[in-house]
Scaffold this motif. Structure first.
Motif, PDB file in Angstrom:
ATOM      1  N   MET A  93       0.847  -1.177   0.000  1.00  0.00           N
ATOM      2  CA  MET A  93       0.000   0.000   0.000  1.00  0.00           C
ATOM      3  C   MET A  93       0.891   1.238   0.000  1.00  0.00           C
ATOM      4  N   SER A  94       0.585   2.201  -0.833  1.00  0.00           N
ATOM      5  CA  SER A  94       1.417   3.402  -0.917  1.00  0.00           C
ATOM      6  C   SER A  94       1.108   4.354   0.229  1.00  0.00           C
ATOM      7  N   PHE A  95       2.061   5.232   0.505  1.00  0.00           N
ATOM      8  CA  PHE A  95       1.885   6.230   1.555  1.00  0.00           C
ATOM      9  C   PHE A  95       0.645   7.072   1.290  1.00  0.00           C
ATOM     10  N   ALA A  96       0.446   7.484   0.040  1.00  0.00           N
ATOM     11  CA  ALA A  96      -0.710   8.328  -0.298  1.00  0.00           C
ATOM     12  C   ALA A  96      -2.017   7.583  -0.061  1.00  0.00           C
ATOM     13  N   GLY A  97      -1.994   6.267  -0.082  1.00  0.00           N
ATOM     14  CA  GLY A  97      -3.191   5.487   0.137  1.00  0.00           C
ATOM     15  C   GLY A  97      -3.530   5.283   1.597  1.00  0.00           C
ATOM     16  N   ARG A  98      -2.717   5.757   2.483  1.00  0.00           N
ATOM     17  CA  ARG A  98      -2.940   5.592   3.918  1.00  0.00           C
ATOM     18  C   ARG A  98      -3.555   6.858   4.475  1.00  0.00           C
ATOM     19  N   ASP A  99      -4.879   6.877   4.575  1.00  0.00           N
ATOM     20  CA  ASP A  99      -5.592   8.075   5.012  1.00  0.00           C
ATOM     21  C   ASP A  99      -5.113   8.598   6.364  1.00  0.00           C
ATOM     22  N   GLU A 100      -4.890   7.696   7.308  1.00  0.00           N
ATOM     23  CA  GLU A 100      -4.453   8.121   8.636  1.00  0.00           C
ATOM     24  C   GLU A 100      -3.117   8.852   8.561  1.00  0.00           C
ATOM     25  N   LEU A 101      -2.175   8.298   7.805  1.00  0.00           N
ATOM     26  CA  LEU A 101      -0.870   8.942   7.667  1.00  0.00           C
ATOM     27  C   LEU A 101      -0.983  10.285   6.961  1.00  0.00           C
ATOM     28  N   ASP A 135       4.783   2.304  10.623  1.00  0.00           N
ATOM     29  CA  ASP A 135       4.754   3.161   9.440  1.00  0.00           C
ATOM     30  C   ASP A 135       5.972   2.897   8.563  1.00  0.00           C
ATOM     31  N   LEU A 136       7.139   2.756   9.211  1.00  0.00           N
ATOM     32  CA  LEU A 136       8.373   2.501   8.475  1.00  0.00           C
ATOM     33  C   LEU A 136       8.292   1.176   7.731  1.00  0.00           C
ATOM     34  N   MET A 137       7.825   0.141   8.399  1.00  0.00           N
ATOM     35  CA  MET A 137       7.737  -1.172   7.766  1.00  0.00           C
ATOM     36  C   MET A 137       6.746  -1.155   6.606  1.00  0.00           C
ATOM     37  N   ASP A 138       5.614  -0.482   6.775  1.00  0.00           N
ATOM     38  CA  ASP A 138       4.637  -0.366   5.682  1.00  0.00           C
ATOM     39  C   ASP A 138       5.245   0.361   4.488  1.00  0.00           C
ATOM     40  N   PHE A 139       5.915   1.477   4.767  1.00  0.00           N
ATOM     41  CA  PHE A 139       6.530   2.248   3.694  1.00  0.00           C
ATOM     42  C   PHE A 139       7.596   1.425   2.982  1.00  0.00           C
TER      43      PHE A 139
END
Length: 80
Positions: free
Chosen positions: A1-9, A47-51
């Motif tokens: 999932m991209s950073f832009a796709g993470r509404d919370e972030l 967040d780091l691991m997701d990114f």
């Protein structure tokens, strides 16, 4: 999932930095913006691991990129 796709972030980053959403495009051409973005991601392991996973990077590469962009000494490890 991209950073832009993470509404919370995408809500949390402007809240923490004080940037308005309209400013993001203007600021995103400056290395200092990406230093701040990497600092934001590095502050939370999840967040780091997701990114890193979505970018196909090892988590340590994000920290090296942050250090390269900032042209400063590496961040001190405050966990140990």
């Amino acid at each position: 999932m991209s950073f832009a796709g993470r509404d919370e972030l995408m809500r949390r980053f402007p809240d923490l930095t004080g940037l308005k959403v309209a400013q993001l495009r203007t600021e995103a051409v400056k290395p200092a913006f990406f230093v701040g973005l990497f600092d934001f991601l590095l502050a939370n392991d999840g967040d780091l691991m997701d990114f890193a996973g979505s970018a196909g990077l090892a988590p340590g590469e994000a920290e090296r990129a942050r250090d390269e962009l900032s042209q400063t000494k590496p961040r001190a490890d405050i966990t140990g």
